[in-house]
Design an enzyme around this catalytic site. Sequence first.
Site, short mmCIF file in Angstrom:
data_model
loop_
_atom_site.label_atom_id
_atom_site.label_comp_id
_atom_site.label_asym_id
_atom_site.label_seq_id
_atom_site.Cartn_x
_atom_site.Cartn_y
_atom_site.Cartn_z
N GLU A 102 22.47 -15.11 123.83
CA GLU A 102 21.96 -16.40 123.36
C GLU A 102 22.97 -17.49 123.71
O GLU A 102 24.14 -17.41 123.34
CB GLU A 102 21.74 -16.35 121.85
N LYS A 133 25.78 -23.44 100.75
CA LYS A 133 26.81 -23.89 101.69
C LYS A 133 26.11 -24.45 102.92
O LYS A 133 25.61 -23.71 103.76
CB LYS A 133 27.72 -22.73 102.11
N CYS A 159 16.67 -21.71 117.42
CA CYS A 159 16.59 -20.26 117.60
C CYS A 159 15.29 -19.90 118.31
O CYS A 159 15.19 -18.88 118.96
CB CYS A 159 16.74 -19.50 116.30
N GLU A 167 18.20 -14.65 109.17
CA GLU A 167 17.50 -15.07 110.37
C GLU A 167 18.55 -15.33 111.42
O GLU A 167 19.42 -16.17 111.24
CB GLU A 167 16.72 -16.34 110.11
#
Lengths: 982, 982
Positions: free
Chosen positions: A874, A665, A779, A745
Amino acid sequence: MTVAASPELESSVRQIGEELARLSGGQSPTLFERRWWSQAAINLAMHNLDFKTQLFRFIDMLPTITDDQRVVTLAQEYFGAMAGQAFGLGWGLKALAATGVGARLSGHAIRAQVEQMARTFIAGSSIADATPGLQHLWSEGKAWSIDLLGEATISDHEADRYRDRCLEALEMLSQVVQTWEPAPLLEHDHLGPVPRVQLSLKISALSPHLDPIDPEGSFQSVARRLRPIVEAAMRAPASLIFDMEQAETKDLLVAIFTRLFMEPPYRTFPHAGLAIQAYHRATAPDVEALLAWVRRREVPITLRLVKGAYWDSDTIRYRQRGWPLPLFEQKAETDRNYEALVRTLLEASTVIRPAFGTHNLRTLAYIESVAQQLGLTSSTWEYQMIFGMAEPFQEAVLRRGRRLRLYAPVGELLPGMAYLVRRLLENTSNESFLRKEFVESQSLTTLLSPPAVPTQVDAVLTPQGFRNEPLADFSNPETRSAMEKAIRNVRERLGQRWPSLAGDLTLSGPPLFSYNPSRPDEIVGSVQAAGEADVRAAIRLAGEAWRGWRVLSAVRRVEILRKAAALMRSRRETLAAWEVLECGKPWREADADVTEAIDFLEFYAAEWARISTPQRLGHEPGELNHRLLDPRGMTAVIAPWNFPLAIPTGMVSAALVTGNSVIFKPSERSPLIGQLLVETLLEAGVPKGVLVCLPGGPEIGRTLAQHPDMVTIAFTGSKRVGLDLLRQAATVAPGQRMVKRVIAEMGGKNAIIIDETADLDEAVGGVVASSTGYSGQKCSACSRAIVHEAVYDLFLARLREAIASLRVGNPEDPGTQMGPVIDERAQAAILDYIKLGSQEARLVIEGRVTQPGWYIGPTVFADVAPTARIAQEEIFGPVLAVFKADSFEDALRIANATDYALTGGVYSRSPANLELARERFDVGNLYLNRPITGALVYRQPFGGHRFSGVGAKTGGEEYLMQFVISRVISEQTLRRGFAPAE
Amino acid sequence: MTVAASPELESSVRQIGEELARLSGGQSPTLFERRWWSQAAINLAMHNLDFKTQLFRFIDMLPTITDDQRVVTLAQEYFGAMAGQAFGLGWGLKALAATGVGARLSGHAIRAQVEQMARTFIAGSSIADATPGLQHLWSEGKAWSIDLLGEATISDHEADRYRDRCLEALEMLSQVVQTWEPAPLLEHDHLGPVPRVQLSLKISALSPHLDPIDPEGSFQSVARRLRPIVEAAMRAPASLIFDMEQAETKDLLVAIFTRLFMEPPYRTFPHAGLAIQAYHRATAPDVEALLAWVRRREVPITLRLVKGAYWDSDTIRYRQRGWPLPLFEQKAETDRNYEALVRTLLEASTVIRPAFGTHNLRTLAYIESVAQQLGLTSSTWEYQMIFGMAEPFQEAVLRRGRRLRLYAPVGELLPGMAYLVRRLLENTSNESFLRKEFVESQSLTTLLSPPAVPTQVDAVLTPQGFRNEPLADFSNPETRSAMEKAIRNVRERLGQRWPSLAGDLTLSGPPLFSYNPSRPDEIVGSVQAAGEADVRAAIRLAGEAWRGWRVLSAVRRVEILRKAAALMRSRRETLAAWEVLECGKPWREADADVTEAIDFLEFYAAEWARISTPQRLGHEPGELNHRLLDPRGMTAVIAPWNFPLAIPTGMVSAALVTGNSVIFKPSERSPLIGQLLVETLLEAGVPKGVLVCLPGGPEIGRTLAQHPDMVTIAFTGSKRVGLDLLRQAATVAPGQRMVKRVIAEMGGKNAIIIDETADLDEAVGGVVASSTGYSGQKCSACSRAIVHEAVYDLFLARLREAIASLRVGNPEDPGTQMGPVIDERAQAAILDYIKLGSQEARLVIEGRVTQPGWYIGPTVFADVAPTARIAQEEIFGPVLAVFKADSFEDALRIANATDYALTGGVYSRSPANLELARERFDVGNLYLNRPITGALVYRQPFGGHRFSGVGAKTGGEEYLMQFVISRVISEQTLRRGFAPAE
């Protein structure tokens, strides 16, 4: 190999060389005097590379340190271990030597001595300071060329300041020299008068945007500041020489030079000049082109031939990047090229003023000999030597009545250190002529021999046969135009409906449109999304296809991955162009994503080839133990949009090569790149049902992960979604036959620490690159800078300028450094954080972008509290929080005090602090003295812990093991008392 | 090295040897005739070890296969690949050679030829069948000794049958020989009359319980069946000779011999004899002891000196176990020892009848020479040779007028195959005298030279310096008495209250009593349990202690593990004795658990030493990338009771050596062994708070696992608890700073497949050992046997007998093969399954144990449906379900059709089936032709998938990686254009 030179010429070279040697009369260069080197120090620096490195690194760092006591502790950090050794007594700077006998060091004394060293090479801290010295040189019969030392230019402000310093220098010097005594030898050459003033220009200091990817933008940015300088030089009068710099910028500097000096007001300026580097393989053709150009221009220029001063760093940088080296690899090749160019320049002296920068006795004699052969008068050329170097040769050429110009840097000690270290390196290198003559006392015959090129050494093979795919070298015009063309081609295909790649399934979801983040009204393309009901059918399909795939040989699956890598390589600009359009990635970011995808394919192929061979365990007789690796089964890959090709390529190819079937996906924000990946893999030979593409939103990912047959879930994305997947996967579903594995992750809140010893040129650049690269949407991006209080204000000031100078805009433009964020939702979320940050901390800069598109200007908050939300959460945008730390330990505490542990960085030149960071900076990927993004497959396996992720690092040795089951098979081979022989 | 022999003797040896060679007159042994070997076949078998292995394996398996077509497919499996090669034309059995030319093979023809081969060495399929041949031998002047071939004895029933066959043989033969012509040479020796009948006895066939661990039990079991045989021999009359077997049983057989033949009724029997093996280092002292004994007995015995026939298998087995080899490693050493023993026996011929088994010309000549030297008459000794071997030498000694006896096996082809293969090996081995003379045609001088011992070759070093700790060799009397003493010592400490090992914490739980499963009224000891409230304090304690532990050098932590291993080694019997008492483990099981614990300590120490060194990644200039491994943090170890030392040692030591702190919860069923582990580690140097022991029940484990600071949970136990832990750990607790990792080893429902080519001796033994070892309470235990229909009934019949013969009882008794289960709860649960099984399937055998203690007799169900609950659920007791499969594929399907995938086994001699199993038998540890328990650290890393476990295999390379975080540190080392030299 020695090229056979004409015996007559060689005989002349020897004769003149011997004469020059006589004329240099037993003098020794200042550098090798006992004034500040002991003999032992010279020996050590020449022969002990570790010591030399430490010494030069220490000298380089020293001016940054204002605290005397800190200088002392740093000296201990650098030399403590060595001081304890036998050679401790005699080495180094006299004051430093004291550490060897345990005496208390004075920071002040150390600094004073380094300043004294610097003064050998630096003519003055300012023009005013330098003037008496320059006048003295003049009176001795030496001309000069001023080089204004400065920090690296990382902002428009700094570029402006360099321009202003050049203007001031020209102004002051042209005033001063008027009163000096005439020096006919220095003031005229074969083509006419020569100005008393000469200024060498560092073109990269005139713009923060000098970048070969964007020649036009670079030219404009430089030319804007260059024109007033040229005008001032014309008024003064003064010569202007462009210095050459790093290899990537050579063509750009030549282009700026020729373009600017063809502009009508400047075309007639006869005192423009350009340095050319003999170590460059392309310099001969470059010179040919320049000569053709100067004939068109009809006004002479100066060509300053040098060997080139960036060999080490250029070589290292090109090798790191896997680019072919444009420089000669052997010193002797450069020398040979230099000699060939000497002849070229002297032969062209009707249209140019040749200038020869050299400290090599043979070269000096060679120039003399060729000039003699050509019957040129000695006013035709000039020698250039470096202020403070090779004084005996300065003396010799003066005595021979030649025109000599000294290259004389002027500037503060701090920015001058880079220059000082370069000079020290040059003089101590194995290949330095000065070292050979004055330290090693080689015979004159050897010194005057023609350059002998040794046989080439083969390149070192990389382990496992893997090599990182080189990034595109956008200094290459073909590379630039290929990218331009690819973007044009992609633009022609915009708005299309893409076919489904879900085997033979007809997907039941709605159409999924992909928009250009830079122009939100532009549909890049659309695909059919999957409905939740399609998941079951897709899994059935993949399950059937798996039967054949799992039993395929490892060799064949490895071949397929390599084929896919080759396909991507062949279409890399096209793939990158789609990323520019679909994800708003600037050129380099887009290109890097494609090369990383290639790396994943090649690395996992190489790794699987390595580990799929059954491993024998033990060697006892009568038993045969083997470890075999089998695929786990059905794998769901749920991918993000920020590395829309590389990250899914890594996850998908790892699962495939190990024999699993995959339902993939792609992110709903980058469905087209996802399709391109699947297309490539199918074309490379992955059977259709083995890899099924199900475009769609989070609900598709969730449904996939919860299906009982889905045994492995490889996910990259947010912490929230990752933790949800982990929790869901831990609940056993009815019909499930295996404990699920989730490879997740997740995010990061990555910090860079800048201590008081940091090289701020590097640190500011590194923080800017790490925090604004792809608009902070990595990231690995830096979202926190933790700065030692001693350099906090300085760092912040330079950072602010650098950020303000960034070019934010449409990534289709090669000069764009930062593009938009991915979409409106992301933009809104980031703006919320900026609003929050304005309440929590001090807003230093908030970039504003007015053009349409989901832009966020780069934003910096200072004085942030470690517990603030913008310090903990974040943001995934170009928003940087800056913290003040009162010690390195304090900085580490702040750095480690989040939920994440992904990347981190340190800029420091303190060995102790770097060591402390190695031990205690608790992140998956720690970077020392470099930006914290851009991990390379194999060399920097990537991934974090705490809440940044679970599982082995991507691009590392353990990654593939997550997709397999390990089976150990033990056969008793003893039968009826006998076993096969081993 | 050649020992200097007396020149006179050597001269005599040469002379007699040459005479014997003349007397053997150009004949060739049958084996090397062209009858069934082609010359090419001999060459191939002699020189191509792969071919020889395949050929002999094929021959070995052949009689098992009753289906002719199957013989053909198996021939293809064995020789298909080879047949295609160039040497296909000439090799092997004539019929097999046909595969080489692609002709259709006849299974019948192949079998017929192998039978013909067998007939060369086997005197008949029964005594009746053999009689005419024996009479013919007698008439030729050859005596004989009958050896009744049989399968391995794995049940009392089979032992009884062998006894009966011996009795029948004595009866029949003593009748038959009465009518034969007298043969004075054969019927008298220097000590008197010699019976016409001689029977060689395979003592291990007289008991399924012959085991040196239990000399008394072994003696009783053998003697019970031996006495009637001796009595029959006395009546007949007949000689009885004990054959020697595997090295471990040598002392036991000697002890049985001397004890039995000192019993009053048998003490006077003058025709008892014993084989002694020259390859044994201990044979010379053994012979001295026997001579002393026979002088006490005052009635002679026969000593048959042979070289020994078990060298290969003994050597392999001892090497596999890491035991010092009790045999000479060089053939020449054996030869030298043989010659020394020749002299000893001949010198003792006043009290013994020397018999010399040899096919070596030099040896024959040597015997003659020594006898001559000693002045003995030729009736003093006899030669023994093997029926069908070395016919030329038989002829030679007969012609020289010597007494010769042929060792003549009698029995069916099937059990005779082992014998045939041994003979074939002997004749084709590199060191065979017959090969040297008759195939290689070495010179007589060479053949008659004294044995020259080549220099010893050093042992091969194991990788990583790791060596499995050898199991105890209970054939060693000191080992047995150390274990007895340890049990006595432990018994003296029973019932004590053990101190807490939870740092300085005072535990708040109730006292936890540990009972002896064999005597439930006996308290082994007690400890203080932890309360749930103690968990938080323990974690705080461990967290503080962690600070120092995590930064300790890898070297130091490795040292501590090695110290702990040394401590365990020094107290291994004591640790094992506690396991006998606390867990009801039989001696060997207890010992194996201790050695495995030592292995874990040594292996993880070696592994950590290997991987903890920072690993450099890439070698590009100017960058330094290193991978470092850091501890994850707090680790909970939740351990089971079934390997009460090894499993927790593995988990705890892996966590500790990698730098984590550990809270260890031993099973509430084995708290004392848990304490002993902690004691050992603390003594070895683990600081107190770094390892905290919290005895208690499941609630302690749960609380530990849910604590937010507990980042790693290492669990071994049931699937239910494991899945619960996985689910709980996936929920993020408030205050948690890291995603938890659960390493869970759960259950198994392990199957052994027995196909129609299996060696049933091995298969039945393997299934019995795997299913009843430690009462089936191993996660690796076999609980399913899936048998091919062709051998189903036969397998089941033998299995039933073998199970019925098991000695179930108190494990303190060394002869006990199976002890109790762990406690009443376990007993009740297993009994429930037995009740269920009786409804679901056919009960074949249900062991009953009447003594107190938590016993469960070994129980077997047949005709079990693959979907039955006893076919699917883990019972964890000695309950075996047997399935009938109609093909190997069917067997694999049944085997794979459970939730578990831990261990599995296959007994097969079909290369194709073994290959299929390698590919498709979906288990973590697959064992071929051996039991499925007893995985060794490093050689067989252990662990499963599906619902059998998550995580890397224990005792394998990847295990430690689960306890660490991997950090990659990348330093840009380029500063100011220079980088340290590489």
